[in-house]
Design an enzyme around this catalytic site. Structure first.
Site, PDB file in Angstrom:
ATOM      1  N   ASP A 117      -6.177  -2.536   0.163  1.00 52.22           N
ATOM      2  CA  ASP A 117      -5.942  -1.293  -0.566  1.00 52.22           C
ATOM      3  C   ASP A 117      -4.675  -0.579  -0.120  1.00 52.22           C
ATOM      4  OD1 ASP A 117      -6.666   1.025  -2.239  1.00 52.22           O
ATOM      5  OD2 ASP A 117      -6.918   2.002  -0.294  1.00 52.22           O
ATOM      6  N   ASP A 120      -5.134  -0.144   5.271  1.00 54.16           N
ATOM      7  CA  ASP A 120      -6.397  -0.747   5.724  1.00 54.16           C
ATOM      8  C   ASP A 120      -6.602  -2.072   5.013  1.00 54.16           C
ATOM      9  OD1 ASP A 120      -6.806   0.137   3.168  1.00 54.16           O
ATOM     10  OD2 ASP A 120      -8.620   1.294   3.592  1.00 54.16           O
ATOM     11  N   TYR A 272     -12.834   6.441  -2.925  1.00 55.98           N
ATOM     12  CA  TYR A 272     -12.210   6.542  -4.240  1.00 55.98           C
ATOM     13  C   TYR A 272     -13.293   6.847  -5.268  1.00 55.98           C
ATOM     14  CZ  TYR A 272      -7.864   4.465  -2.434  1.00 55.98           C
ATOM     15  OH  TYR A 272      -6.699   4.218  -1.756  1.00 55.98           O
TER      16      TYR A 272
END
Length: 787
Positions: A117, A120, A272
């Site tokens: 992403d 990370d 998210y």
């Protein structure tokens, strides 16, 4: 990260039009551009090579990346000999659908591939599908630019890596219906406890579960996002690999049917969170319509009955007349901006689509392209240097996405006004900004860019520490960092994941915008040959001492320092002494510019300064010493001031200090916030550098400035000082600032021990006056008691 707001103004629009797949010619290019857009486009695509996950990475375009997260190849289902179910699928669901999930009988599912992403290593659903569809859209619109700049093959390679992952993650029965779709792999809480290269991440210590959308656990937002990406990929591949394009389109249609049938928002472990699925469903529908011409998709998205929408657009438009005033942009959670612009492309005679798309871009231009309605004064805030600024977390990504939409609009509608605005914003990101460096890593060169992106693989620590090594081992070519605050300030610190992290959704709009700008301004420009060079960041020897150090006095207890850049320097350290020749105390590290302002000084006192340059080889020698005697101001308080405090985090033994503040003005005159300095005292419990963030402030997070200073006294060896930008305004008589939510952490995220800290009080969970926090006005203590 919230969805953007909208308002509606009713008027007359025409809801007719025919599909138009062609494009208007681009405006003539300009010569002698200061930046090489071909090179920037080239480097921006390489960022995705740094984000690749799974097998097949070793031997790729970046020698410092290799195969990683190989456990994703076989995520156990707890059947056929595997001991544990590492998915969110129920045992009953697995049993009923085992032949689909595990056709080879090894007790596991293969959900490998895709992209990490950000800094990370989790594969989150919405940013993954948003990045894939937005990159694909940019390629679809500006393919000639990718081809002529030599980037077509590389871009297709990246897009196929996305599509292969979505295809692999979609499990269909014998009738072709989707049974399950894996949209997230990894656990954010677990993954974020690891700091190091993905190739070295132990799957036993940091397990990676797979999260699926099913009829039992729907995630229509995630499945529809993947459907959109695959539909776009079918368009991009239909002329070069018809079989692969057909497979993408077939899977996109199946995922879309699955998403429509089973509505519900997916899980993101809180990282998210999706606010709705209507936009992703509409996004998928318009691209499936683009790929197939089937009217049913169009009806799903934009169906009409009378003057009302029956399709997904009813979520944002109450009527088929009027302009939708969208104050957000195309982004990972809100793709309405893309939906409306795509509809405007497909149906150029539809005034509502065109006017709504244009209003959004006028808004984003900050008035550079005025609204057609001269009485409409709604525009996005702009920084003092002219950067269109939506929010403090990842400001550059939203700006870059808006640039891409602006370039697509001008391509189809004609004109150059939005293109010129986009160019001004991109040039800001490339270095024409008050910080004096580029927000694109490695562009225009590793000497003129941001140096410390928050990224585990590029940093390359083998000790689990954000500060070891002191500089990134590898250059994260082309990555767009979070960007500046509303005052054009930026922290080039690896610990600052708000302003300095990178992510696959950040670069998605950037790549498309760069392609559009190359098409307009890049004729004759060439990418770099033999790229990338096999080098790391920094130099091989310590840099020389900075030359030309100067110090100037300023009012309100400030000393303004400036110096000449040292060759090979990654950053600078500023040191101060009370006597000529030292001893010196470090007052600032990691300074990436060639200037620094020291504040909180005593007027009439002489201070002595030296500066040293730092790179991966270490710190160089100190500069020649300079001295300065700052002026002091001692204005009388305009009225009574008081500081209220509450503990945002009452745990004294974790890795975060979170004091919240509210400054009250009980006097009879307004008080300028820029005249105030608030100090919170604590013990730093170790030698790790400290980072700070303002998670929210009623006066604007970007208007709250922070510095750390040394303190002395019981329960305090450090204080954080909050000062305020001019844009913060004033506190009226009888008024208050409202919430200021501060958060402090160490560079290595180790724990504090706040027990006994001077300003900490876990019992204060609601705002109350607190005298162990001090407030200075114009250098005079007006509230609280120092330790």
């Amino acid at each position: 990260m919230a969805k953007g707001g909208w308002t509606r103004v009713l008027g007359v629009s025409v809801l007719t039009g025919a599909i138009v797949m062609g494009a208007l010619p681009l405006a003539p290019s300009r010569a002698a551009e200061p930046y090489n857009y071909a090179e920037a486009l080239q480097k921006s695509i390489y960022f995705y090579d740094a984000e690749k996950s799974g097998p097949g990475v070793t031997g790729g375009r970046l020698p410092w990346r290799g195969d990683s997260q190989l456990s994703d190849v076989r995520v156990p289902l707890g059947v056929n000999g595997t001991a544990k179910n590492m998915t969110n699928l129920s045992s009953d669901f697995i049993s009923r659908n085992l032949s689909v999930l595990d056709p080879d009988g090894n007790g596991s599912v293969d959900v490998s591939g895709g992209f990490h992403d950000a800094g990370d290593h989790v594969k989150f659903g919405l940013p993954q599908t948003y990045a894939a569809s937005t990159l694909g859209w940019g390629f679809y619109e500006f393919r000639d630019a990718f081809r002529s700049s030599g980037q077509e093959a590389h871009m297709l390679e990246i897009l196929r890596w996305f599509s292969d992952y979505f295809l692999r993650s979609t499990f269909r029965d014998a009738q072709g219906n989707v049974v399950a779709f894996s949209y997230m792999v990894g656990d954010g809480g677990v993954d974020h406890a690891y700091w190091g290269p993905p190739e070295l991440q132990d799957p036993v210590k940091y397990p990676r579960p797979a999260t699926f959308a099913t009829a039992e656990k729907p995630a229509s937002d995630q499945a529809a996002g993947a459907a959109a990406a695959l539909a776009i990929m079918s368009l991009n591949m239909k002329d070069s690999d018809a079989a692969y394009a057909a497979r993408c389109l077939d899977t996109a249609s199946a995922l879309y049917r699955f998403a429509r049938q089973y509505r519900g928002l997916g899980n993101s472990d809180g990282f998210y969170n999706s606010s709705a699925d209507d936009d992703e469903l509409a996004w998928a529908a318009v691209w499936l319509y683009s790929a197939t011409g089937e009217n049913g998709y169009l009806q799903d998205a934009a169906g009409v009955s009378g003057t009302s929408y029956t399709g997904d657009l009813k979520k944002i438009m109450s009527s088929t007349t009027g302009t939708w005033k969208n104050t957000w942009t195309h982004s990972w959670d809100t793709v309405w901006g893309g939906v409306v612009l795509r509809l405007a492309e497909l149906f150029p005679a539809n005034a509502q689509y065109a006017d709504s798309a244009r209003w959004n871009l006028e808004y984003w231009s900050g008035g550079k392209v005025p609204h057609r309605d001269t009485g409409d004064s709604a525009y996005i805030p702009r920084t003092p240097a002219g950067f269109s600024f939506a929010t403090g977390w990842g400001s550059a990504r939203y700006n870059a996405a808006a640039q891409m939409l602006a370039l697509i609009y001008d391509k189809h509608k004609g004109g150059t006004a939005f293109t010129e605005w986009a160019k001004s914003q991109m040039d800001y990101l490339m270095g024409r900004n008050p910080m004096g460096y580029s927000y694109l890593v490695g562009f225009p060169s590793p000497e003129l860019d941001v140096k410390h992106p928050h990224h585990r693989a590029a940093h390359g620590s083998t000790r689990g520490s954000l500060t070891d090594p002191p500089n990134n081992r590898h250059i994260l070519w082309g990555a767009l960092v979070g960007g500046p605050d509303g005052s054009d300030r930026h922290n080039d610190l690896i610990t600052d994941y708000v302003q300095n992290e990178v992510a696959i959704d950040y670069n998605a709009g950037l790549v498309g915008a760069l392609a559009g700008l190359y098409a307009q301004y890049g004729q004759g420009q060439q990418p770099l040959p033999n790229f990338p060079p096999e080098i790391g960041g920094g130099g091989t020897a310590v840099p020389a001492a900075p030359a030309g150090l100067k110090a100037a006095a300023a009012g309100d207890g400030k000393a303004v320092l400036s110096w000449t850049a040292s060759s090979g320097a990654a950053s600078y350290t500023v040191k101060r002494a009370a006597a000529g020749g030292g001893p010196y105390t470090v007052v600032a590290t990691g300074v990436t510019g060639t200037g620094y302002t020291d504040t909180g000084l005593t007027g009439g006192t002489t201070y002595y300064y030296v500066v040293s340059a730092v790179n991966s080889a270490g710190a160089g020698p100190d500069s020649v010493q300079v001295s300065v005697t700052p002026a002091g101001t001692t204005p009388q308080p305009a009225g009574g001031l008081a500081v209220q405090y509450r503990a945002g985090n009452t745990n004294p033994a974790d890795n975060t200090i979170a004091p919240h503040f509210n400054i009250r003005n009980t006097g009879t005159s307004a008080v300028q916030l820029s005249d105030l300095r608030l100090r919170y005292y604590f013990t730093k419990d170790g030698s790790q550098p400290l980072g700070s963030w303002v998670d929210w402030a009623q006066i604007g997070s970007a208007n709250v400035l922070r510095t750390f200073e040394t303190a002395a006294g019981t329960g305090a060896d450090t204080y954080v000082e909050l000062s305020f930008a001019d844009a913060a305004g004033s506190i009226p008589a009888g008024g208050q600032t409202g919430d200021i939510q501060l958060r402090i952490a160490k560079a290595d995220w180790s724990n504090f021990n706040e027990a006994g800290d001077y300003s900490f009080d876990a019992s204060k969970t609601a705002y109350a006056d607190w005298g162990r926090i001090t407030l200075h006005q114009g250098g005079t203590l007006v509230w609280g008691t120092q330790p």
